[in-house]
Design a protein around this motif. Sequence first.
Motif, short mmCIF file in Angstrom:
data_model
loop_
_atom_site.label_atom_id
_atom_site.label_comp_id
_atom_site.label_asym_id
_atom_site.label_seq_id
_atom_site.Cartn_x
_atom_site.Cartn_y
_atom_site.Cartn_z
N VAL A 100 0.85 -1.19 0.00
CA VAL A 100 0.00 0.00 0.00
C VAL A 100 0.88 1.24 0.00
N ALA A 101 1.95 1.24 0.77
CA ALA A 101 2.88 2.38 0.80
C ALA A 101 3.48 2.62 -0.58
N GLU A 102 3.82 1.54 -1.30
CA GLU A 102 4.34 1.69 -2.66
C GLU A 102 3.30 2.34 -3.58
N HIS A 103 2.05 1.89 -3.47
CA HIS A 103 0.98 2.49 -4.28
C HIS A 103 0.85 3.98 -3.95
N ASN A 104 0.85 4.31 -2.66
CA ASN A 104 0.68 5.71 -2.25
C ASN A 104 1.87 6.58 -2.61
N ALA A 105 3.05 6.00 -2.68
CA ALA A 105 4.24 6.76 -3.05
C ALA A 105 4.31 6.99 -4.56
N GLY A 106 3.48 6.26 -5.31
CA GLY A 106 3.49 6.40 -6.77
C GLY A 106 4.63 5.67 -7.44
N THR A 107 5.28 4.76 -6.72
CA THR A 107 6.41 4.02 -7.30
C THR A 107 5.95 2.91 -8.24
N LEU A 108 4.68 2.58 -8.19
CA LEU A 108 4.14 1.55 -9.07
C LEU A 108 3.38 2.22 -10.21
N ALA A 109 3.78 1.91 -11.42
CA ALA A 109 3.07 2.45 -12.57
C ALA A 109 1.73 1.74 -12.69
N GLY A 110 0.77 2.42 -13.27
CA GLY A 110 -0.50 1.75 -13.51
C GLY A 110 -1.68 2.47 -12.91
N TYR A 111 -2.72 1.72 -12.66
CA TYR A 111 -4.04 2.22 -12.31
C TYR A 111 -4.03 3.17 -11.11
N THR A 112 -3.34 2.81 -10.05
CA THR A 112 -3.44 3.60 -8.81
C THR A 112 -2.61 4.87 -8.82
N THR A 171 -2.63 7.54 -10.54
CA THR A 171 -3.41 8.77 -10.67
C THR A 171 -4.63 8.78 -9.76
N ARG A 172 -4.74 7.80 -8.88
CA ARG A 172 -5.91 7.69 -8.01
C ARG A 172 -5.52 7.65 -6.53
N ARG A 173 -4.41 8.29 -6.21
CA ARG A 173 -3.91 8.30 -4.83
C ARG A 173 -4.59 9.41 -4.04
N PRO A 174 -4.69 9.25 -2.74
CA PRO A 174 -4.19 8.13 -1.95
C PRO A 174 -5.13 6.92 -2.02
N VAL A 175 -4.56 5.79 -1.70
CA VAL A 175 -5.33 4.55 -1.66
C VAL A 175 -5.31 4.02 -0.24
N ALA A 176 -6.30 3.20 0.08
CA ALA A 176 -6.38 2.58 1.40
C ALA A 176 -6.69 1.10 1.24
N LEU A 177 -6.09 0.30 2.08
CA LEU A 177 -6.33 -1.14 2.05
C LEU A 177 -7.75 -1.41 2.54
N ALA A 178 -8.56 -2.03 1.69
CA ALA A 178 -9.95 -2.32 2.03
C ALA A 178 -10.14 -3.78 2.41
N TRP A 179 -9.35 -4.67 1.81
CA TRP A 179 -9.49 -6.11 2.06
C TRP A 179 -8.19 -6.80 1.70
N CYS A 180 -7.86 -7.85 2.43
CA CYS A 180 -6.63 -8.60 2.16
C CYS A 180 -6.79 -10.02 2.67
N GLU A 181 -6.26 -10.96 1.90
CA GLU A 181 -6.33 -12.37 2.28
C GLU A 181 -5.03 -13.06 1.87
N PRO A 182 -4.38 -13.79 2.80
CA PRO A 182 -3.16 -14.52 2.44
C PRO A 182 -3.49 -15.88 1.82
N PHE A 183 -2.64 -16.30 0.89
CA PHE A 183 -2.75 -17.61 0.26
C PHE A 183 -1.38 -18.29 0.35
N GLU A 184 -1.38 -19.56 0.68
CA GLU A 184 -0.12 -20.29 0.77
C GLU A 184 0.50 -20.50 -0.61
#
Length: 110
Positions: free
Chosen positions: A29-41, A43-56
């Motif tokens: 999430v910090a990477e998305h908010n810092a803008g270090t990731l190109a793509g959808y998010t 231009t849509r910052r800030p973002v917040a984690l709404a849901w997360c699930e771990p998978f083995e």
Amino acid sequence: MNPTYVYILCCADGSYYTGTTRKPPEARVAEHNAGTLAGYTRTRRPVALAWCEPFERAEDAIAMERRIKGWTRRKKRALIEDDWAALQRAAKKDFSRRPSIRPPPAGYSG
């Protein structure tokens, strides 16, 4: 083995973004908010984690990410809110909102 996370972000414009990561979700999430990731998010910052699930297994996480990306906003909202009844309702096709299909008029030769 480190889990692979599937996550949904709520963007500043109210849209949702779904992704996967092997990093801790908060770091992603910090990477998305810092803008270090190109793509959808970017231009849509800030973002917040709404849901997360771990998978083995990463394969399972990727499959779930693809499945969620195909869902409607209503279905994603139900998942985020952990509302299984609403998720089931959202999963059913709503034929009441679709225009009715009428037979062609008499004499129509198409």
